[in-house]
Design a protein around this motif. Structure first.
Motif, PDB file in Angstrom:
ATOM      1  N   ALA A  15       1.007  -1.203   0.110  1.00 52.63           N
ATOM      2  CA  ALA A  15      -0.422  -0.067  -0.004  1.00 52.63           C
ATOM      3  C   ALA A  15       0.708   1.309  -0.317  1.00 52.63           C
ATOM      4  O   ALA A  15       0.292   1.975  -0.714  1.00 52.63           O
ATOM      5  CB  ALA A  15      -0.782   0.210   1.163  1.00 52.63           C
ATOM      6  N   ILE A  16       1.750   1.229   0.535  1.00 51.39           N
ATOM      7  CA  ILE A  16       2.781   2.345   0.710  1.00 51.39           C
ATOM      8  C   ILE A  16       3.277   2.604  -0.557  1.00 51.39           C
ATOM      9  O   ILE A  16       3.445   4.304  -1.056  1.00 51.39           O
ATOM     10  CB  ILE A  16       3.902   2.321   2.154  1.00 51.39           C
ATOM     11  CG1 ILE A  16       2.824   2.605   3.295  1.00 51.39           C
ATOM     12  CG2 ILE A  16       5.107   3.849   1.731  1.00 51.39           C
ATOM     13  CD1 ILE A  16       3.559   1.764   4.470  1.00 51.39           C
ATOM     14  N   PRO A  17       3.607   2.184  -1.135  1.00 54.06           N
ATOM     15  CA  PRO A  17       4.417   1.499  -2.434  1.00 54.06           C
ATOM     16  C   PRO A  17       3.513   2.498  -3.586  1.00 54.06           C
ATOM     17  O   PRO A  17       3.839   2.924  -4.005  1.00 54.06           O
ATOM     18  CB  PRO A  17       5.216   0.693  -3.087  1.00 54.06           C
ATOM     19  CG  PRO A  17       5.510   0.351  -1.799  1.00 54.06           C
ATOM     20  CD  PRO A  17       4.481   0.434  -1.088  1.00 54.06           C
ATOM     21  N   VAL A  18       2.119   2.070  -3.340  1.00 53.94           N
ATOM     22  CA  VAL A  18       1.603   2.025  -4.021  1.00 53.94           C
ATOM     23  C   VAL A  18       0.634   3.881  -4.482  1.00 53.94           C
ATOM     24  O   VAL A  18       0.238   4.741  -5.099  1.00 53.94           O
ATOM     25  CB  VAL A  18      -0.188   0.841  -4.228  1.00 53.94           C
ATOM     26  CG1 VAL A  18      -1.095   1.962  -4.389  1.00 53.94           C
ATOM     27  CG2 VAL A  18       0.181   0.221  -4.647  1.00 53.94           C
ATOM     28  N   ILE A  37      -7.588  10.523 -16.414  1.00 51.66           N
ATOM     29  CA  ILE A  37      -5.924   9.878 -15.961  1.00 51.66           C
ATOM     30  C   ILE A  37      -5.140  10.018 -14.410  1.00 51.66           C
ATOM     31  O   ILE A  37      -5.807   9.581 -13.448  1.00 51.66           O
ATOM     32  CB  ILE A  37      -5.137   9.895 -16.963  1.00 51.66           C
ATOM     33  CG1 ILE A  37      -5.624   8.882 -18.037  1.00 51.66           C
ATOM     34  CG2 ILE A  37      -3.531   8.807 -15.805  1.00 51.66           C
ATOM     35  CD1 ILE A  37      -4.458   8.878 -18.754  1.00 51.66           C
ATOM     36  N   ALA A  38      -5.672  11.581 -14.278  1.00 53.25           N
ATOM     37  CA  ALA A  38      -5.088  11.741 -12.910  1.00 53.25           C
ATOM     38  C   ALA A  38      -6.048  11.304 -11.450  1.00 53.25           C
ATOM     39  O   ALA A  38      -5.519  11.667 -10.415  1.00 53.25           O
ATOM     40  CB  ALA A  38      -5.002  13.280 -12.553  1.00 53.25           C
ATOM     41  N   LEU A  39      -7.336  11.494 -12.265  1.00 51.52           N
ATOM     42  CA  LEU A  39      -8.713  10.842 -11.059  1.00 51.52           C
ATOM     43  C   LEU A  39      -7.999   9.627 -10.892  1.00 51.52           C
ATOM     44  O   LEU A  39      -8.683   9.041  -9.367  1.00 51.52           O
ATOM     45  CB  LEU A  39     -10.257  11.999 -11.751  1.00 51.52           C
ATOM     46  CG  LEU A  39     -11.118  11.306 -10.515  1.00 51.52           C
ATOM     47  CD1 LEU A  39     -10.694  11.879  -9.713  1.00 51.52           C
ATOM     48  CD2 LEU A  39     -12.541  11.705 -12.420  1.00 51.52           C
ATOM     49  N   LEU A  46      -6.189   7.013  -3.255  1.00 50.19           N
ATOM     50  CA  LEU A  46      -7.187   7.242  -1.977  1.00 50.19           C
ATOM     51  C   LEU A  46      -7.425   5.632  -0.889  1.00 50.19           C
ATOM     52  O   LEU A  46      -7.228   5.417  -0.155  1.00 50.19           O
ATOM     53  CB  LEU A  46      -8.417   7.840  -2.074  1.00 50.19           C
ATOM     54  CG  LEU A  46      -8.201   9.357  -2.773  1.00 50.19           C
ATOM     55  CD1 LEU A  46      -9.151  10.181  -2.392  1.00 50.19           C
ATOM     56  CD2 LEU A  46      -7.674  10.295  -1.191  1.00 50.19           C
ATOM     57  N   LEU A  47      -7.756   4.254  -2.335  1.00 46.20           N
ATOM     58  CA  LEU A  47      -8.373   3.468  -1.917  1.00 46.20           C
ATOM     59  C   LEU A  47      -7.124   2.469  -1.025  1.00 46.20           C
ATOM     60  O   LEU A  47      -7.249   2.526  -0.031  1.00 46.20           O
ATOM     61  CB  LEU A  47      -8.189   2.610  -3.123  1.00 46.20           C
ATOM     62  CG  LEU A  47      -9.106   1.373  -3.107  1.00 46.20           C
ATOM     63  CD1 LEU A  47      -9.723   1.447  -2.344  1.00 46.20           C
ATOM     64  CD2 LEU A  47      -9.157   0.361  -4.073  1.00 46.20           C
TER      65      LEU A  47
END
Length: 73
Positions: A15-18, A37-39, A46-47
């Protein structure tokens, strides 16, 4: 089902690298004025933050898996 438990138990390691990668690409595509794409990358980040917050709130690797096991029964 073991793969799901594996991903839940080791949430910080993915999760941290993502979060960092999606933040970088969000910024890059926002600057390039490609907002869709930014969204998508913002949503992915955020997930990951929500899943990491769940992992911390429940109590770490063992407690998060036990919580999921109780939820399935």
């Amino acid at each position: 089902m073991d793969i799901v438990y594996f991903f839940i138990r080791y949430t910080p390691f993915w999760a941290i690298p993502v979060i960092f990668i999606s933040g970088y690409f969000t910024y890059t595509y926002w600057i390039k004025d490609i907002r869709e794409i930014a969204l998508v990358f913002t949503s992915l980040g955020l997930l990951s933050i929500l899943i990491l917050a769940y992992w911390v709130f429940v109590g770490g690797p063992d407690a998060s898996v036990q919580y999921i096991l109780q939820f399935n029964q």
